[in-house]
Motif scaffolding. Structure first.
Motif, short mmCIF file in Angstrom:
data_model
loop_
_atom_site.label_atom_id
_atom_site.label_comp_id
_atom_site.label_asym_id
_atom_site.label_seq_id
_atom_site.Cartn_x
_atom_site.Cartn_y
_atom_site.Cartn_z
N VAL A 229 0.85 -1.19 0.00
CA VAL A 229 0.00 0.00 0.00
C VAL A 229 0.89 1.24 0.00
O VAL A 229 0.61 2.22 -0.70
N ARG A 230 2.01 1.17 0.73
CA ARG A 230 2.99 2.26 0.66
C ARG A 230 3.48 2.40 -0.78
O ARG A 230 3.56 3.50 -1.31
N THR A 231 3.79 1.27 -1.41
CA THR A 231 4.25 1.31 -2.80
C THR A 231 3.21 2.01 -3.68
O THR A 231 3.55 2.88 -4.47
N ASN B 44 0.89 4.11 -2.85
CA ASN B 44 0.84 5.55 -2.57
C ASN B 44 2.02 6.27 -3.19
O ASN B 44 1.86 7.32 -3.80
N LEU B 45 3.21 5.70 -3.02
CA LEU B 45 4.40 6.38 -3.54
C LEU B 45 4.54 6.25 -5.05
O LEU B 45 5.43 6.83 -5.65
N LYS B 46 3.65 5.50 -5.67
CA LYS B 46 3.56 5.54 -7.13
C LYS B 46 2.87 6.82 -7.55
O LYS B 46 2.83 7.15 -8.73
N GLY B 47 2.23 7.49 -6.59
CA GLY B 47 1.52 8.72 -6.90
C GLY B 47 0.09 8.48 -7.36
O GLY B 47 -0.53 9.36 -7.93
N LEU B 48 -0.43 7.28 -7.11
CA LEU B 48 -1.83 7.02 -7.48
C LEU B 48 -2.75 7.86 -6.58
O LEU B 48 -2.44 8.08 -5.43
#
Lengths: 314, 686
Positions: free
Chosen positions: A213-215, A217-221
């Motif tokens: 979920v961090r990934t 978020n940090l994808k900028g979705l």
């Protein structure tokens, strides 16, 4: 996957067989047999023993069980001595009533439970979360005959929105039955809601802390996309299982609610059969309920496997 | 590549990050600054709790709900990040800022196929439609040298190996050619041979992409492979910042010096030396000492150090140090000699030729639904009295299962295991107490091996009563004695495991293992989950106790440098079979088994001046259900001879002493092939 389902099906057949043995055995050890039931208390021993021969009750228990199960599978469920009609049409009539109630209750508590669980998880440890958790938990402890009576007092007697009794006549269509289903469905939903809420909340809280979920978020979705594509799919897995297993109870286990509202469902039919010691009816109904539970579990297992690639591909 | 006059791409100035917890507000990162230029990579080194991840995540404003950036400035391409709205920030995340995480398996969504997860980035930030995004993903996977990208895109994360997954995550992070790439311990969860491949890849991509890299790690060796500039963090602040070579050659902070000294160095000498230890532990950020925060643990401390906190200042060009006595910090080599001591001589011969434990063609096979798992597949080992046998191999090599078969937790399915010449029963249940007493074990994870509801004293007293036959009072005295021998205060006797740090718990586990006065202790990765400084002190402890009690060790680890530091004899295992065994010195010098050679070449040495010969293994360790025929190493062997390796089991080639290599290539041929040492010319001498 095919092998997985086949294996599950195998287990299912075994479970049902075992249950049928237990049901048959339990009904044969009950005092009073079919012959004395049909002929009544004042029948002579000779008449009874003659009827027993006719009904095949003098055969060994194993043979009786075999022929009962054989007939059951072929759709010959026998005749109910207490109602003096064929068993199968009554049971199916009641089953369809139960299904209607189950559908309405399901449509009430599952979406609501998931929604409330999600909101609670996203607002973890705030007053929103606490209100939802405490509120839904409060109803778990409330027995159906209490919540049912309260609902009747408010919505049927005070407000007069819905009928207080739900004794719908046979062959009522779903639309016609709907007003009669609302209050019993709410009663059922109140007791089940908390399970769905808690399950959804705890698994969503877990998933929200996952690295992926961090990934996401940090994808900028956008947050909405993170929630729908990355969180929900994983966090609803346990909920789906719990809900699917609950289907069995929803159809076959609502004896109390059905009694409170006088609703002609399958649970009340079983109760009636037991009160009248109608062995044929007990056997048929009980085995059908077992079947419903087992199928619900199978559905839960398959759903879980379909939704979870880690199971599907191992 | 070094700091140029150009504007830095990424700049952090005076950053402070707070966490609000039950203990109050914790100042986790305090007044920290750094700058990274294009194509440059900055290594953030520190032990756990040093605040390195908090610094990185705080800088890009991805903090837990209770975390908050309270002060400072963070600029990416001149844009201030701290004032951005959430929406603008999300437009940067994934587009201008790429992140690679420690555990690639947990960083990817388990229920979505790889291709779709990677494509999300291209669709979100590059405005591509589904099919264009797919093309871009395939292109990126090809760039990270992924074999068969098209097939990989259809897989779920759990179907790929760790190394492949990390490549996917790297491909995802670089999809948009971001200005900043944050790599948070990206190789820590990988095997050493996989780590080497991934590090090569990162070094190559660094040249190809324009990103400034912020590389977080606890491993000083890894730093040397990737970074241009390094910052050493301690308890939320920088202790030192310098160019890579400068930092290793001439560290100007005692903490850096200690960090360099507490990791074992490869030196195959007959003398076993201790490692540098740092007394005490990292202070909690809510209990910082008033002066220099490292002062209570520093060997160079003087009165003035404890008065006021020294700032991080430039002491020599771009070399920054927070030590006010940086002039007295000695060169590493000199410090190492002074701060360590010889503990024991290597013992390669058996004392009175007494073999304590011997495994003879030992097999452990498990039945699985789809075949047989050959976890241990014919292992021969010997441990003499007072000797340390190091067993090294990648995950899946069966090293733990060997130990479990010896102690009887997993019954062997073939071969023999003997203790002082007598064959051991298959499982603990069938072994007499005297045998149980002789073999003890220390496990990797002390959290799981200590009962959380039993006090430290109880844990140590149990074997004393059970196997030593002591009454309560005697057991108590003996337990206190053992606590002292593992350097824990007597006050720990009544503590529960959760009140102890990881290193302290492992000390308790070691004390418990020694309580039974065993002949041998099987140490299964006992230090792997701990910080480097704690690892060093535990290795010192193990060595000290070995000298005092003449205990033998079977030391299992994937960490070749730890194994060579402690062991007299080393066995290299691969897929359930020993590949090479011999004295530590002979195993670590040519001729090597090709697998040993590859392992050695993959270990990142903590010395930026050495260039290691790159020998890389393709693929990953095969499943023990499908052990390759012939030589089991042949599919990955860089020195594969072809048919013979594919078809025939290799012979044991015996060299000097008891040095044995399981290979088709004759020893003199191996020696010739490996004549040039693994460590290529140092730039120093060039």
């Amino acid at each position: 996957m095919a092998r997985f389902i086949l294996r599950r099906l195998g287990f299912m057949v075994m479970t049902v067989l075992l249950a049928s043995i237990i049901i048959f055995w339990a009904t044969t050890v009950l005092p009073g047999d079919l012959a004395s039931q049909i002929l009544g208390r004042f029948a002579t021993e000779e008449a009874k023993s003659q009827l027993r021969t006719e009904l095949g009750l003098d055969r060994p228990v194993v043979v009786q069980y075999g022929s009962w199960l054989g007939n059951y599978v072929q759709g010959d469920w026998g005749k109910s001595p207490s109602m003096n009609t064929l068993v199968r049409p009554i049971v199916f009539e009641r089953l369809s009533n139960s299904l209607m109630l189950a559908v309405v209750a399901f449509a009430m508590y599952v979406p609501l439970g998931i929604l409330l669980g999600l909101i609670a998880a996203l607002r973890k440890n705030t007053w929103v979360d606490q209100t939802i958790s405490v509120g839904s938990l409060a109803f778990i402890g409330l027995p159906e005959f209490v919540s049912g009576l309260i609902l009747i007092a408010i919505f049927a007697i005070q407000l007069n929105w819905f009928p207080a009794q739900s004794a719908i006549p046979p062959d009522t269509s779903f639309i016609e039955a709907l007003p009669y289903l609302i209050l019993p469905a709410i009663t059922v939903a109140l007791t089940s809601l908390a399970y769905v809420v808690r399950m959804t909340r705890s698994s969503t809280v877990d998933v929200l802390q996952m690295d992926y979920v961090r990934t996401a978020n940090l994808k900028g979705l956008p947050p909405r996309k993170v929630l729908f594509t990355h969180v929900l799919r994983n966090s609803l897995l346990p909920t789906v299982t719990v809900v699917a297993i609950g289907i069995g109870w929803l159809i076959g286990g609502l004896i109390v609610t059905e009694s409170v509202y006088g609703y002609p469902g399958i649970g009340r039919l079983l109760l009636f059969a037991i009160q009248r010691r109608d062995l044929v009816l007990i056997q048929s109904t009980a085995l059908l309920i077992v079947l419903i539970y087992v199928v619900a579990n199978l559905v839960a297992d398959i759903l879980y496997a379909v939704l979870n690639p880690r199971i599907r591909y191992s | 590549m070094a700091a140029s006059a150009s504007q830095p791409v990424f700049e952090i100035e005076g950053l402070c990050v707070d966490y609000t917890t039950e203990l109050g507000v914790l100042h986790a990162v305090r007044d920290v600054s750094l700058a990274i230029h294009e194509h440059e990579s900055f290594g953030l080194v520190g032990e756990s709790g040093s605040g390195k991840s908090t610094l990185a995540m705080g800088a890009i404003r991805y903090l837990a709900q209770n975390g908050r950036v309270t002060d400072g400035s963070v600029r990416l391409n001149g844009v201030e990040l701290l004032g951005l709205s959430d929406k603008d920030l999300r437009a940067l995340w994934g587009a201008k800022i790429g992140v690679v995480y420690q555990s690639p398996l947990s960083a990817l969504n388990p229920s979505i196929v790889i291709g779709k997860q990677l494509a999300e980035v291209a669709r979100q930030h590059l405005g591509m439609d589904a099919s264009a995004a797919r093309g871009r993903v395939q292109e990126m996977l090809t760039k990270v040298a992924m074999p068969d990208p098209e097939a990989v895109m259809k897989r779920y994360p759990h179907q790929l190996s760790g190394g492949m997954l990390q490549r996917c995550v790297i491909a995802m992070a670089l999809m948009t050619n971001p200005s900043l790439l944050i790599m948070d311990e990206p190789t820590t969860a990988l095997d050493v041979t996989t780590q080497a491949v991934v590090l090569d890849l990162v070094a190559e991509l660094k040249r190809e992409f324009d990103s400034a890299i912020l590389y977080i790690t606890h491993d000083l060796g890894v730093i040397t492979k990737i970074c241009d500039r390094v910052g050493v963090m301690y308890a939320g602040e920088f202790m030192e910042q310098a160019e890579l070579k400068e930092l290793f050659k001439r560290p100007l902070h005692p903490y850096t010096l200690d960090l360099l000294g507490c990791v074992p160095h490869f030196d195959p000498t007959p003398q076993k030396r201790s490692l540098v230890t740092i007394p005490g532990s990292i202070p909690r950020v809510d209990h910082l000492p008033p002066g220099c925060i490292f002062a209570p643990r520093c060997g160079f401390v003087e009165e003035a150090c404890t008065q006021a906190r020294p700032p991080l200042v430039a002491v020599d060009g771009a070399h920054l140090s927070a030590c006010r006595r940086w002039q007295v910090v000695p060169p590493p080599a000199e410090y190492l000699r002074a701060a360590t001591e010889a503990v024991r001589e290597v013992q390669t011969e058996c004392v009175a030729r007494e073999v304590l434990v011997a495994a003879d063609d030992t097999q452990v096979h498990f039945k699985a639904p789809k075949g047989t798992v050959r976890a241990v597949d014919g292992v021969d080992l010997e441990v003499c009295v007072g000797q340390t046998l190091g067993v090294v191999g990648e995950s899946g090599s069966g090293k733990t299962t060997v130990a479990r078969a010896i102690i009887g937790l997993t019954p062997r399915t073939g071969g023999d295991i003997r203790l002082r010449g007598d064959s051991l029963a298959l499982s603990t249940a069938k072994r007499p107490r005297s045998t149980l007493r002789e073999i003890q074990m220390v496990f990797q994870n002390p959290d799981a091996s200590l009962n959380p509801t039993r006090s430290v004293g109880d844990a140590i007293m149990r074997p004393l009563a059970l196997l030593g036959g002591l009454d309560r009072r005697q057991a108590r005295d003996k337990a206190l004695e053992l606590l002292e021998s593992v350097s824990l205060p007597a006050s720990y006797f009544d503590r529960l495991p959760h009140e102890l740090s990881g290193g302290e718990k492992q000390r308790v586990a070691i004390a418990r293992a020694f309580a039974a006065e065993p002949g041998i202790i099987l140490c299964d990765e006992p230090i792997s989950s701990l910080d480097v400084s704690v690892q060093g002190s535990l290795m010192n402890l193990l060595m000290k106790l070995q000298v005092e009690k003449q205990t033998s060790y079977l030391f299992i680890s994937h960490d070749l440098s730890a194994v060579q530091h402690l062991s007299d004899v080393i066995a290299v295992v691969y897929l359930g079979h020993v590949m090479e065994v011999g004295d530590a010195t002979t195993v670590l010098t040519p001729p090597f088994h090709p697998y040993t050679e590859a392992l050695l070449s993959a270990v990142p040495l903590a010395d930026p001046d050495v260039k290691q010969k790159p020998i890389r293994l393709s693929g990953s360790v095969p499943s023990a259900m499908n052990v390759p025929p012939g030589c089991r190493f042949h599919p990955r062997c860089p020195r594969n001879l072809g048919d013979i390796c594919r078809e025939q089991e290799p012979p044991w080639r015996v060299g000097e002493g008891d040095h044995r290599i399981y290979c088709h290539i004759p020893l003199d041929e191996l020696a010739r092939l490996q004549a040039e040492t693994l460590v290529l010319d140092t730039e120093e001498s060039a």
